[in-house]
Design a protein around this motif. Structure first.
Motif, short mmCIF file in Angstrom:
data_model
loop_
_atom_site.label_atom_id
_atom_site.label_comp_id
_atom_site.label_asym_id
_atom_site.label_seq_id
_atom_site.Cartn_x
_atom_site.Cartn_y
_atom_site.Cartn_z
N ILE A 89 40.77 106.50 132.14
CA ILE A 89 40.75 107.40 130.98
C ILE A 89 39.78 106.80 129.98
O ILE A 89 40.03 105.72 129.42
N ILE B 217 39.41 112.03 132.23
CA ILE B 217 40.44 111.40 133.07
C ILE B 217 40.02 111.61 134.51
O ILE B 217 39.74 112.73 134.94
N MET C 4 44.45 113.73 124.46
CA MET C 4 45.82 113.65 124.98
C MET C 4 46.54 115.00 124.93
O MET C 4 47.22 115.39 125.89
N ALA D 299 44.85 117.31 127.56
CA ALA D 299 45.16 116.85 128.92
C ALA D 299 46.61 117.14 129.28
O ALA D 299 46.90 117.55 130.41
N TYR D 300 47.51 116.92 128.34
CA TYR D 300 48.93 117.19 128.56
C TYR D 300 49.13 118.65 129.00
O TYR D 300 49.85 118.92 129.96
N MET E 50 51.84 118.75 132.26
CA MET E 50 52.88 117.72 132.15
C MET E 50 54.10 118.30 131.45
O MET E 50 53.98 119.22 130.64
N PHE F 90 56.66 112.69 125.05
CA PHE F 90 55.26 112.23 125.05
C PHE F 90 54.67 112.26 123.64
O PHE F 90 53.99 111.33 123.22
N LYS G 244 50.99 106.57 124.92
CA LYS G 244 50.43 107.83 125.45
C LYS G 244 49.34 107.54 126.48
O LYS G 244 49.28 108.17 127.53
N MET H 142 49.90 108.47 130.33
CA MET H 142 49.04 109.49 130.94
C MET H 142 48.43 108.97 132.25
O MET H 142 48.45 109.65 133.27
N GLU I 236 51.11 108.60 134.87
CA GLU I 236 51.55 109.91 135.34
C GLU I 236 50.64 110.42 136.45
O GLU I 236 51.10 110.97 137.45
#
Length: 198
Positions: free
Chosen positions: A13, A18, A37, A40-41, A46, A51, A59, A63, A66
């Protein structure tokens, strides 16, 4: 004779991007950490409401973990993480709140993240890991320690796999490189290979 272990998967990242095993899974033109973040979440679908309550270091580590552990069934996964600034990013925020005369009681929600290893707790809770974990502070990325320590954990049967790497977060600058060490995988787990992938 020393056992040979492998890098099963790895994740980066950096700079709004990512990647998983060298392939981009998320990219944003906005490289601001909070924006990255949040986007991306949502993009990676996700589902972990806690989070958004985490500090930035957690975080970042969460990430990357995950991406790597999403489909992992093994629960005996050791965590061996490192960075250069510890939890300094959150420590500054906590110190600022202490010095603020209007905030007699600093926020416990900030204070809880004033240890860098808390990010490993967040990963362990989400993935139900009850394994060995260590967080090292180095001046620079130090693959030799990560290599030797994770190999030792697996060879001594303290872990089946190890999630290792570097999660640096300080003053808006972020860099994560995590990888999974296993008994089978794509790349031989060597210091040279860790450096190459980093």
């Amino acid at each position: 004779m020393e056992n040979t272990y492998y890098i099963q998967d790895y994740c980066h990242i950096r700079n709004g991007e990512i990647s998983s095993n060298g392939k981009t899974v998320f990219k944003s033109s906005d490289t601001n950490f909070k924006s990255v973040m949040k986007s991306a979440y949502k993009t990676l679908d996700m589902d972990y409401s806690k989070f958004f309550k985490m500090d930035n270091l957690s975080k970042l580590a969460f990430m990357a973990a995950e991406i790597l552990l999403e489909n992992e069934n093994e629960k005996n996964v050791a965590l061996v993480l490192s960075n250069a600034s510890g939890s300094l990013d959150t420590d500054r925020k906590h110190q600022k709140s202490i010095q603020d005369a209007t905030q007699f009681y600093p926020s416990p929600a900030v204070f809880v993240y004033t240890l860098p290893n808390i990010c490993m707790g967040e990963i362990s809770i989400k993935h139900k890991l009850y394994s060995e974990n260590s967080f090292f502070i180095f001046d620079t990325f130090s693959p030799d320690v990560l290599h030797d320590y994770s190999n030792s954990l697996i060879s001594e049967n303290k872990a089946e796999k190890a999630l290792c790497g570097w999660v640096e977060m300080d003053e808006g600058k972020y860099d994560a490189f995590l990888y999974v060490v296993a008994k089978k995988g794509t790349f031989v787990h060597s210091i040279a290979e860790i450096n190459r992938l980093y």
